[in-house]
Design a protein around this motif. Structure first.
Motif, PDB file in Angstrom:
ATOM      1  N   HIS A 196      12.331  47.211  13.258  1.00 12.94           N
ATOM      2  CA  HIS A 196      12.683  47.494  11.860  1.00 12.94           C
ATOM      3  C   HIS A 196      11.423  47.845  11.067  1.00 12.94           C
ATOM      4  CE1 HIS A 196      14.666  47.179   7.951  1.00 12.94           C
ATOM      5  NE2 HIS A 196      15.818  47.061   8.592  1.00 12.94           N
ATOM      6  N   ALA A 197      11.523  48.884  10.251  1.00  4.79           N
ATOM      7  CA  ALA A 197      10.344  49.388   9.527  1.00  4.79           C
ATOM      8  C   ALA A 197      10.040  48.601   8.268  1.00  4.79           C
ATOM      9  CB  ALA A 197      10.551  50.871   9.168  1.00  4.79           C
ATOM     10  N   GLU A 198      10.996  47.786   7.756  1.00  6.31           N
ATOM     11  CA  GLU A 198      10.783  47.093   6.490  1.00  6.31           C
ATOM     12  C   GLU A 198      10.725  45.579   6.632  1.00  6.31           C
ATOM     13  OE1 GLU A 198      13.660  48.322   3.629  1.00  6.31           O
ATOM     14  OE2 GLU A 198      13.352  50.468   3.984  1.00  6.31           O
ATOM     15  N   LEU A 199      11.280  45.038   7.676  1.00  4.41           N
ATOM     16  CA  LEU A 199      11.255  43.595   7.873  1.00  4.41           C
ATOM     17  C   LEU A 199       9.872  43.142   8.311  1.00  4.41           C
ATOM     18  CD1 LEU A 199      14.652  42.940   9.697  1.00  4.41           C
ATOM     19  CD2 LEU A 199      14.070  42.341   7.338  1.00  4.41           C
ATOM     20  N   SER A 200       9.510  41.925   7.893  1.00  2.00           N
ATOM     21  CA  SER A 200       8.257  41.340   8.361  1.00  2.00           C
ATOM     22  C   SER A 200       8.411  40.911   9.815  1.00  2.00           C
ATOM     23  CB  SER A 200       7.877  40.141   7.491  1.00  2.00           C
ATOM     24  OG  SER A 200       8.835  39.099   7.638  1.00  2.00           O
ATOM     25  N   ILE A 206      11.741  39.572  11.782  1.00  3.08           N
ATOM     26  CA  ILE A 206      12.244  40.174  13.018  1.00  3.08           C
ATOM     27  C   ILE A 206      12.372  39.119  14.116  1.00  3.08           C
ATOM     28  CG2 ILE A 206      11.693  41.802  14.873  1.00  3.08           C
ATOM     29  CD1 ILE A 206      10.446  43.614  12.766  1.00  3.08           C
ATOM     30  N   GLY A 207      11.343  38.305  14.284  1.00  2.00           N
ATOM     31  CA  GLY A 207      11.406  37.266  15.309  1.00  2.00           C
ATOM     32  C   GLY A 207      12.482  36.246  15.023  1.00  2.00           C
ATOM     33  N   LEU A 208      12.627  35.871  13.749  1.00  5.44           N
ATOM     34  CA  LEU A 208      13.654  34.898  13.410  1.00  5.44           C
ATOM     35  C   LEU A 208      15.047  35.485  13.611  1.00  5.44           C
ATOM     36  CD1 LEU A 208      13.912  32.009  12.399  1.00  5.44           C
ATOM     37  CD2 LEU A 208      13.930  32.880  10.061  1.00  5.44           C
ATOM     38  N   GLY A 209      15.204  36.782  13.295  1.00  7.31           N
ATOM     39  CA  GLY A 209      16.486  37.429  13.527  1.00  7.31           C
ATOM     40  C   GLY A 209      16.838  37.472  14.999  1.00  7.31           C
ATOM     41  N   CYS A 210      15.838  37.764  15.848  1.00  6.04           N
ATOM     42  CA  CYS A 210      16.089  37.773  17.295  1.00  6.04           C
ATOM     43  C   CYS A 210      16.463  36.380  17.793  1.00  6.04           C
ATOM     44  CB  CYS A 210      14.858  38.294  18.035  1.00  6.04           C
ATOM     45  SG  CYS A 210      14.496  40.031  17.718  1.00  6.04           S
ATOM     46  N   TYR A 211      15.793  35.353  17.250  1.00  6.38           N
ATOM     47  CA  TYR A 211      16.101  33.987  17.685  1.00  6.38           C
ATOM     48  C   TYR A 211      17.524  33.605  17.296  1.00  6.38           C
ATOM     49  CZ  TYR A 211      16.252  28.906  17.607  1.00  6.38           C
ATOM     50  OH  TYR A 211      16.638  27.600  17.786  1.00  6.38           O
ATOM     51  N   ILE A 212      17.917  33.908  16.065  1.00  6.80           N
ATOM     52  CA  ILE A 212      19.252  33.536  15.598  1.00  6.80           C
ATOM     53  C   ILE A 212      20.324  34.249  16.409  1.00  6.80           C
ATOM     54  CG2 ILE A 212      20.823  33.662  13.626  1.00  6.80           C
ATOM     55  CD1 ILE A 212      18.433  33.218  11.808  1.00  6.80           C
ATOM     56  N   GLN A 213      20.093  35.513  16.788  1.00  6.43           N
ATOM     57  CA  GLN A 213      21.072  36.229  17.596  1.00  6.43           C
ATOM     58  C   GLN A 213      21.152  35.691  19.022  1.00  6.43           C
ATOM     59  OE1 GLN A 213      20.981  40.503  17.475  1.00  6.43           O
ATOM     60  NE2 GLN A 213      20.638  40.591  15.250  1.00  6.43           N
ATOM     61  N   SER A 214      20.125  34.980  19.450  1.00  9.60           N
ATOM     62  CA  SER A 214      20.100  34.511  20.842  1.00  9.60           C
ATOM     63  C   SER A 214      20.725  33.140  21.025  1.00  9.60           C
ATOM     64  CB  SER A 214      18.654  34.480  21.346  1.00  9.60           C
ATOM     65  OG  SER A 214      17.920  33.441  20.695  1.00  9.60           O
ATOM     66  N   VAL A 215      20.900  32.357  19.929  1.00 15.39           N
ATOM     67  CA  VAL A 215      21.393  30.988  20.093  1.00 15.39           C
ATOM     68  C   VAL A 215      22.908  30.987  20.223  1.00 15.39           C
ATOM     69  CG1 VAL A 215      19.447  30.009  18.829  1.00 15.39           C
ATOM     70  CG2 VAL A 215      21.518  30.651  17.579  1.00 15.39           C
ATOM     71  N   ARG A 216      23.453  29.874  20.692  1.00 17.12           N
ATOM     72  CA  ARG A 216      24.882  29.727  20.874  1.00 17.12           C
ATOM     73  C   ARG A 216      25.580  29.545  19.526  1.00 17.12           C
ATOM     74  NH1 ARG A 216      26.568  28.583  26.046  1.00 17.12           N
ATOM     75  NH2 ARG A 216      24.913  28.224  27.584  1.00 17.12           N
ATOM     76  N   PRO A 217      26.845  29.938  19.400  1.00 17.52           N
ATOM     77  CA  PRO A 217      27.592  29.672  18.172  1.00 17.52           C
ATOM     78  C   PRO A 217      27.636  28.181  17.867  1.00 17.52           C
ATOM     79  CG  PRO A 217      28.773  31.242  19.543  1.00 17.52           C
ATOM     80  CD  PRO A 217      27.634  30.734  20.374  1.00 17.52           C
ATOM     81  N   GLU A 269      14.959  37.940   3.723  1.00 16.55           N
ATOM     82  CA  GLU A 269      14.783  39.320   4.198  1.00 16.55           C
ATOM     83  C   GLU A 269      15.957  39.746   5.077  1.00 16.55           C
ATOM     84  OE1 GLU A 269      10.887  40.762   5.586  1.00 16.55           O
ATOM     85  OE2 GLU A 269      10.149  38.750   5.130  1.00 16.55           O
ATOM     86  N   LEU A 270      16.321  38.881   6.014  1.00 18.71           N
ATOM     87  CA  LEU A 270      17.428  39.209   6.910  1.00 18.71           C
ATOM     88  C   LEU A 270      18.735  39.357   6.138  1.00 18.71           C
ATOM     89  CD1 LEU A 270      16.553  36.788   9.852  1.00 18.71           C
ATOM     90  CD2 LEU A 270      16.312  39.281   9.845  1.00 18.71           C
ATOM     91  N   GLU A 271      18.912  38.536   5.122  1.00 19.61           N
ATOM     92  CA  GLU A 271      20.137  38.617   4.324  1.00 19.61           C
ATOM     93  C   GLU A 271      20.167  39.907   3.505  1.00 19.61           C
ATOM     94  OE1 GLU A 271      22.822  35.460   1.731  1.00 19.61           O
ATOM     95  OE2 GLU A 271      20.656  35.187   1.879  1.00 19.61           O
ATOM     96  N   GLU A 272      19.022  40.297   2.942  1.00 19.39           N
ATOM     97  CA  GLU A 272      18.972  41.513   2.133  1.00 19.39           C
ATOM     98  C   GLU A 272      19.243  42.756   2.973  1.00 19.39           C
ATOM     99  OE1 GLU A 272      15.147  41.454   0.356  1.00 19.39           O
ATOM    100  OE2 GLU A 272      15.620  39.819  -1.040  1.00 19.39           O
ATOM    101  N   HIS A 273      18.863  42.745   4.264  1.00 18.34           N
ATOM    102  CA  HIS A 273      19.059  43.916   5.124  1.00 18.34           C
ATOM    103  C   HIS A 273      20.328  43.825   5.958  1.00 18.34           C
ATOM    104  CE1 HIS A 273      14.813  44.493   4.077  1.00 18.34           C
ATOM    105  NE2 HIS A 273      15.002  45.764   4.384  1.00 18.34           N
ATOM    106  N   GLY A 274      21.177  42.827   5.682  1.00 14.88           N
ATOM    107  CA  GLY A 274      22.485  42.778   6.317  1.00 14.88           C
ATOM    108  C   GLY A 274      22.545  42.079   7.645  1.00 14.88           C
ATOM    109  N   TYR A 275      21.475  41.432   8.086  1.00  8.58           N
ATOM    110  CA  TYR A 275      21.510  40.745   9.380  1.00  8.58           C
ATOM    111  C   TYR A 275      22.065  39.327   9.260  1.00  8.58           C
ATOM    112  CZ  TYR A 275      18.835  44.584  11.368  1.00  8.58           C
ATOM    113  OH  TYR A 275      18.440  45.828  11.797  1.00  8.58           O
TER     114      TYR A 275
END
Length: 287
Positions: free
Chosen positions: A51-55, A59-70, A96-102
Motif C-alpha cells: 500500500h502506497a499510503e499506509l505506514s 501494513i504489518g498490523l493489517g497482515c497480522y489481523i488477517q492471519s489470525v483465527r476468527p 489508518e486501517l479503518e480509514e482505508h477500509g481494511y
C-alpha cells in the motif's frame, strides 16, 4: 566451389547471462527463494502489502489481523501486549486501517449494559460478503428524519420602557386569546416573543380589552401560523403615541411667616401684618 546463400538464417546468438535467461539472478534488488505453502498460510493482497499510503506498522498490523483465527482479540490492549510498539502507535495504525477500509469497528451495548467493540477485518476494501445463518445481525433502524427548522416569527414593536408589571399584563392578554379562539393557544416561547409587542400597545394607553379585540377580529381561514399572524398585527396596527401632557405641578404651597393679630394678639401665618381671620370677619360684620 560453394556459393553464398543470402536468405539462409543467421547463426544463433548466445544468451547474455542476466538479461535473456528467464531464471537468471537480477543484477540488484531482492531475490525470492519461494517454497509452496500447503498448510498454515494466509493469502494477503498486494494492495495491502504494498500500500502506497499506509505506514509500515499499519501494513504489518493489517497482515497480522488477517492471519489470525476468527474470534481472536485484536483490541488495542491485547495488541500492545503482543507487540512492542505500544498502545499509542497501535491505536494510530488501527485508525489508518479503518480509514482505508481494511477494518470496520462498531460499538454496541449488550443486554447487560456492557459496551463491546465488534471488529471486522476486510481483505479487500469495498467488498462485503453477505453473512448467512445465525451470524446475521439485525439491521439498525435508520435515524429518524430531523424535523424541519422552525420558521422565525416576524419582529414585534418594543416598548419604550420595560416594566415587569406591564410585561406580566401583556402575557396575561396573550394567554387569554385562546378563550376567544382555541386556535390562538400559544406556546411559552411564542408568548415571550409577542409580549413586548403587546406592552408597546399598553404604553400607548390601549386597554387590554382593546388589544384582545384588535388581535382576534376577523381571523383568516385557515389559520396556519397564529403566532406569526399576531406578530404581524402587533406591528402593522400599532397605534400612535398619545398626545403629550405635561405632568401636574407637585410643588408645595408656600409657607408664610407668622404675624401677630392687631386685635387679639393671636399669631397666624400671613404674607403681611394685619388682623387675623376671626378679627377681620368681626370688623366686616360691624361695617
Amino acid at each position: 566451389m560453394d556459393s553464398e546463400n543470402p536468405s539462409a538464417p543467421a547463426s544463433t546468438q548466445s544468451r547474455i547471462p542476466g538479461r535473456n535467461h528467464p531464471h537468471a539472478r537480477p543484477l540488484s534488488g531482492v531475490v525470492h527463494d519461494h517454497a509452496r505453502h500447503t498448510e498454515n498460510f494466509t493469502v494477503i493482497g498486494n494492495h495491502l502489502a504494498q500500500h502506497a499510503e499506509l505506514s509500515l506498522l499499519a501494513i504489518g498490523l493489517g497482515c497480522y489481523i488477517q492471519s489470525v483465527r476468527p474470534g481472536t482479540a485484536v483490541d488495542i490492549k491485547t495488541l500492545a501486549a503482543r507487540f512492542p510498539e505500544g498502545p499509542t502507535r497501535i491505536a494510530a495504525a488501527l485508525r489508518e486501517l479503518e480509514e482505508h477500509g481494511y477494518l470496520r469497528r462498531t460499538r454496541e451495548r449488550t443486554p447487560t449494559g456492557r459496551i463491546v467493540t465488534h471488529t471486522v477485518s476486510c481483505n479487500r476494501p469495498g467488498h462485503r460478503s453477505a453473512p448467512a445463518g445465525p451470524a446475521v445481525r439485525p439491521a439498525r433502524r435508520p435515524a429518524p428524519d430531523k424535523p424541519p427548522p422552525r420558521k422565525r416569527l416576524p419582529a414585534v414593536p418594543q416598548p419604550a420602557y420595560t416594566s415587569p408589571d406591564v410585561l406580566r399584563t401583556a402575557v396575561d392578554v396573550l394567554g387569554g386569546l385562546r378563550r376567544r379562539d382555541p386556535r390562538l393557544l400559544l406556546s411559552a416561547v411564542d408568548a415571550e416573543h409577542l409580549a413586548p409587542g403587546v406592552a408597546a400597545w399598553l404604553e400607548r394607553e390601549v386597554t387590554p380589552a382593546a388589544v384582545r379585540h384588535a388581535l382576534t377580529e376577523n381571523l383568516p381561514e385557515p389559520l396556519a401560523r397564529p403566532a406569526a399572524l399576531l406578530a404581524h398585527r402587533l406591528a402593522a396596527q400599532l397605534p400612535p403615541l398619545p398626545p403629550f401632557r405635561p405632568p401636574a405641578s407637585s410643588a408645595p404651597a408656600p409657607r408664610h411667616p407668622f404675624q401677630t393679630c392687631d386685635g387679639c394678639d393671636r399669631p397666624f401665618r400671613a404674607p403681611e401684618p394685619g388682623p387675623c381671620r376671626d378679627c377681620r370677619a368681626t370688623l366686616e360684620e360691624a361695617v
